[in-house]
Design a protein around this motif. Structure first.
Motif, PDB file in Angstrom:
ATOM      1  N   PRO A  76      -7.597   1.730   1.890  1.00  0.00           N
ATOM      2  CA  PRO A  76      -8.294   0.071   1.898  1.00  0.00           C
ATOM      3  C   PRO A  76      -9.608   0.478   2.369  1.00  0.00           C
ATOM      4  O   PRO A  76     -10.042  -0.262   2.150  1.00  0.00           O
ATOM      5  CB  PRO A  76      -7.269   0.586   2.600  1.00  0.00           C
ATOM      6  CG  PRO A  76      -6.288   1.293   2.861  1.00  0.00           C
ATOM      7  CD  PRO A  76      -6.822   2.178   2.367  1.00  0.00           C
ATOM      8  N   GLN A 123       1.131  -1.146  -0.129  1.00  0.00           N
ATOM      9  CA  GLN A 123       0.004  -0.061  -0.049  1.00  0.00           C
ATOM     10  C   GLN A 123       1.340   1.181   0.147  1.00  0.00           C
ATOM     11  O   GLN A 123       0.539   2.157  -1.021  1.00  0.00           O
ATOM     12  CB  GLN A 123      -0.782  -0.449   1.187  1.00  0.00           C
ATOM     13  CG  GLN A 123      -2.362   1.392   1.739  1.00  0.00           C
ATOM     14  CD  GLN A 123      -3.116   1.078  -0.180  1.00  0.00           C
ATOM     15  OE1 GLN A 123      -3.282   0.150  -0.392  1.00  0.00           O
ATOM     16  NE2 GLN A 123      -3.247   2.001  -0.585  1.00  0.00           N
ATOM     17  N   VAL A 158      -3.205  -4.931  -4.085  1.00  0.00           N
ATOM     18  CA  VAL A 158      -2.721  -5.001  -3.084  1.00  0.00           C
ATOM     19  C   VAL A 158      -2.227  -5.883  -2.409  1.00  0.00           C
ATOM     20  O   VAL A 158      -3.127  -6.623  -1.759  1.00  0.00           O
ATOM     21  CB  VAL A 158      -2.905  -3.172  -1.840  1.00  0.00           C
ATOM     22  CG1 VAL A 158      -1.190  -3.739  -1.144  1.00  0.00           C
ATOM     23  CG2 VAL A 158      -2.150  -2.518  -2.379  1.00  0.00           C
TER      24      VAL A 158
END
Length: 152
Positions: free
Chosen positions: A48, A28, A103
């Motif tokens: 996220p 990330q 990710v």
């Protein structure tokens, strides 16, 4: 890593797979840094929590161009030509993004030497580079990458 003595030996490998790079996890932090560098702050890449509930992927995904930007460093892990004095990125013929990279996934490059021809500044090479995703059938990206090679 596959090693060639010089460009003549490299030219003999046209049509052959040159190898693949090591797996690299996409973090990330990388995605956020790329977003800052490019100004592409789309939530699918940098949020996220929202991606977990609203994205069809259930998580954030790497920018396609982030995946493409990794091609150079990953190709450098696949082969070397000992006599080179310089390599310059020359462009791309074709790029396709087939599968998003979540990710946390790992990617690597697989390279095939498609062509190597004379140019006024050296040898112009065309590589077919496939960015694979660990555990996925379809690649993240397939690109025809052009590079200018010079040797002694």
């Amino acid at each position: 890593m596959r090693t060639f003595t010089d460009l003549a030996e490299f030219a003999a490998a046209v049509g052959e797979e040159l190898g693949h790079s090591e797996w690299q996890e996409i973090t990330q932090e990388q995605v956020n840094t790329f977003a800052d560098a490019t100004g592409d702050h789309q939530w699918i890449h940098i949020d996220p929590e929202r991606a977990a509930t609203e994205s069809p992927f259930g998580t954030t995904i790497a920018h396609g161009y982030l995946t493409l930007s990794l091609v150079t460093s990953h190709v450098a892990q696949t082969f070397a030509v000992e006599s080179l004095t310089m390599v310059v990125n020359f462009g791309l013929n074709k790029v396709r993004f087939h599968t998003p990279v979540p990710v946390g996934a790992k990617v690597r490059a697989r390279a095939v030497l498609m062509d190597l021809k004379n140019s006024p500044a050296g040898k112009l090479g065309t590589l077919k580079v496939t960015m694979e995703i660990d555990g996925q059938r379809r690649p993240a990206c397939v690109a025809e990458v052009l590079a200018l090679y010079r040797d002694n």
